[in-house]
Design an enzyme around this catalytic site. Sequence first.
Site, PDB file in Angstrom:
ATOM      1  N   SER A 284       3.843  -2.213 -11.943  1.00 52.38           N
ATOM      2  CA  SER A 284       2.655  -2.013 -12.786  1.00 52.38           C
ATOM      3  C   SER A 284       1.946  -3.322 -13.133  1.00 52.38           C
ATOM      4  CB  SER A 284       3.017  -1.234 -14.051  1.00 52.38           C
ATOM      5  OG  SER A 284       3.531   0.035 -13.713  1.00 52.38           O
TER       6      SER A 284
ATOM      7  N   TRP B 259       0.824  -1.215   0.000  1.00 49.22           N
ATOM      8  CA  TRP B 259       0.000   0.000   0.000  1.00 49.22           C
ATOM      9  C   TRP B 259       0.854   1.260   0.000  1.00 49.22           C
ATOM     10  CZ3 TRP B 259      -4.443  -1.035   4.136  1.00 49.22           C
ATOM     11  CH2 TRP B 259      -5.178  -2.159   3.732  1.00 49.22           C
ATOM     12  N   LYS B 260       2.144   1.110   0.287  1.00 45.58           N
ATOM     13  CA  LYS B 260       3.065   2.255   0.380  1.00 45.58           C
ATOM     14  C   LYS B 260       2.511   3.284   1.385  1.00 45.58           C
ATOM     15  CE  LYS B 260       4.751   1.155  -4.161  1.00 45.58           C
ATOM     16  NZ  LYS B 260       5.357   1.580  -5.425  1.00 45.58           N
TER      17      LYS B 260
ATOM     18  N   GLY C 116       1.584  -2.687  -6.132  1.00 44.91           N
ATOM     19  CA  GLY C 116       1.496  -1.357  -5.524  1.00 44.91           C
ATOM     20  C   GLY C 116       0.134  -0.739  -5.803  1.00 44.91           C
ATOM     21  N   GLY C 117       0.090   0.121  -6.799  1.00 42.35           N
ATOM     22  CA  GLY C 117      -1.124   0.881  -7.109  1.00 42.35           C
ATOM     23  C   GLY C 117      -2.395   0.047  -7.148  1.00 42.35           C
TER      24      GLY C 117
ATOM     25  N   GLU D 260      11.522  -6.370  -8.977  1.00 45.58           N
ATOM     26  CA  GLU D 260      10.776  -5.174  -9.349  1.00 45.58           C
ATOM     27  C   GLU D 260      11.677  -4.233 -10.137  1.00 45.58           C
ATOM     28  OE1 GLU D 260       7.262  -4.539  -6.447  1.00 45.58           O
ATOM     29  OE2 GLU D 260       9.005  -3.533  -5.633  1.00 45.58           O
TER      30      GLU D 260
ATOM     31  N   HIS E  54      12.968  -2.452  -0.782  1.00 44.32           N
ATOM     32  CA  HIS E  54      12.190  -1.886  -1.888  1.00 44.32           C
ATOM     33  C   HIS E  54      13.001  -0.758  -2.540  1.00 44.32           C
ATOM     34  CE1 HIS E  54       9.087   0.190  -4.121  1.00 44.32           C
ATOM     35  NE2 HIS E  54       8.380  -0.926  -4.052  1.00 44.32           N
TER      36      HIS E  54
END
Length: 251
Positions: A214, A10-11, A235-236, A168, A96
Site C-alpha cells: 500500500s 502490475w500483478k 502494486g496497485g 512487504e 512474492h
Amino acid sequence: MRKQIVAGNWKMNTTVEEGVQLAKDVLAKSAEVGNGVKLITGVPFTHLYPVSQIIGSSNIGLAAQNCADEPKGAFTGEVSVAMLKSVGTQYCILGHSERREYYTETSEKLVKKMALALEAGISPIFCVGERLDQREAGEHFNVVKAQIEEVLFTLSAEQMANVIVAYEPVWAIGTGKTATAEQAQEIHAFIRKTIASKFGSKIADDTTILYGGSCKPSNAKELFACPDIDGGLIGGASLKADDFIAIAKSF
Ligand code: PGA
C-alpha cells in the site's frame, strides 16, 4: 552505493493493449523523475516483449513476476529464465507473498529460481515479509530472518551483490494499510544487519531494500526518507502512471 529504485508490480492486471499504453504513459512521464532514481516495470509474461519494445533503451527496467525453477524441458506452462532473458528481461520478482501463499513457492524452490535467474544475468527482486498473525505474535523478525537465511544465505557474495530485496508485510499488501515509517525502518535496518552478518557490511550497505505494501503518493515521502528504505515495490498504485511517477518523485 546502493540505488534508489521504484518498481511496479502490475500483478495479473491489464491486457497487452492496456499494458503497452501504461508503459507508454510511464515512459512519457519518466523524465520528471530524479536522475538517480531507477524505474522498473514488473509486467505479466505476455507483456514482456511488447513492453520491452516501448521502453527500449530508456532508463526503465523490465521485470518478470516469476520464473521456472528448472532451466528447460517438459514443464508445461512454465517460463524459463532463458526465455525471459531472450525478450530483454533484466529483473525478476521472486518470493512474492502471493506466490508463497497461493502457489506453494517454498524456500527450496526459491533457492533454485534465484540461482537460475542470477546465472542468466537477471537480478532477482527477492520479497520477504510476515503475515498479520506473525506480527501480532511478535514473530516478524524471526520470520523475515528465516526467509533470508533459507534463500539469500545460499548465494555467493558476488551473487548477492546483484539482488534487490523487498520487504512487504503481507498485512499491508493491497489492504490500504501501510506499515508506519517507524515499523518499516526498524525491519529494513534488521534486514540489512542480517545481510551484513553473512556477507559483510559493504555488500549489506550496497543492497537496495524496497518497501512494499500500500505504498502510494501520499505516504511514499515519509517511507523513502528513512535511512534504510531505498524505494518501493508498488502494486496497485503502479497501474496508474501518474501515481507511479509521483511515488518515484518522493525521494
Ligand atoms: P500493493 O502491492 O502496493 O497493491 O499493496 C504491493 C505488492 O504486492 O508488491
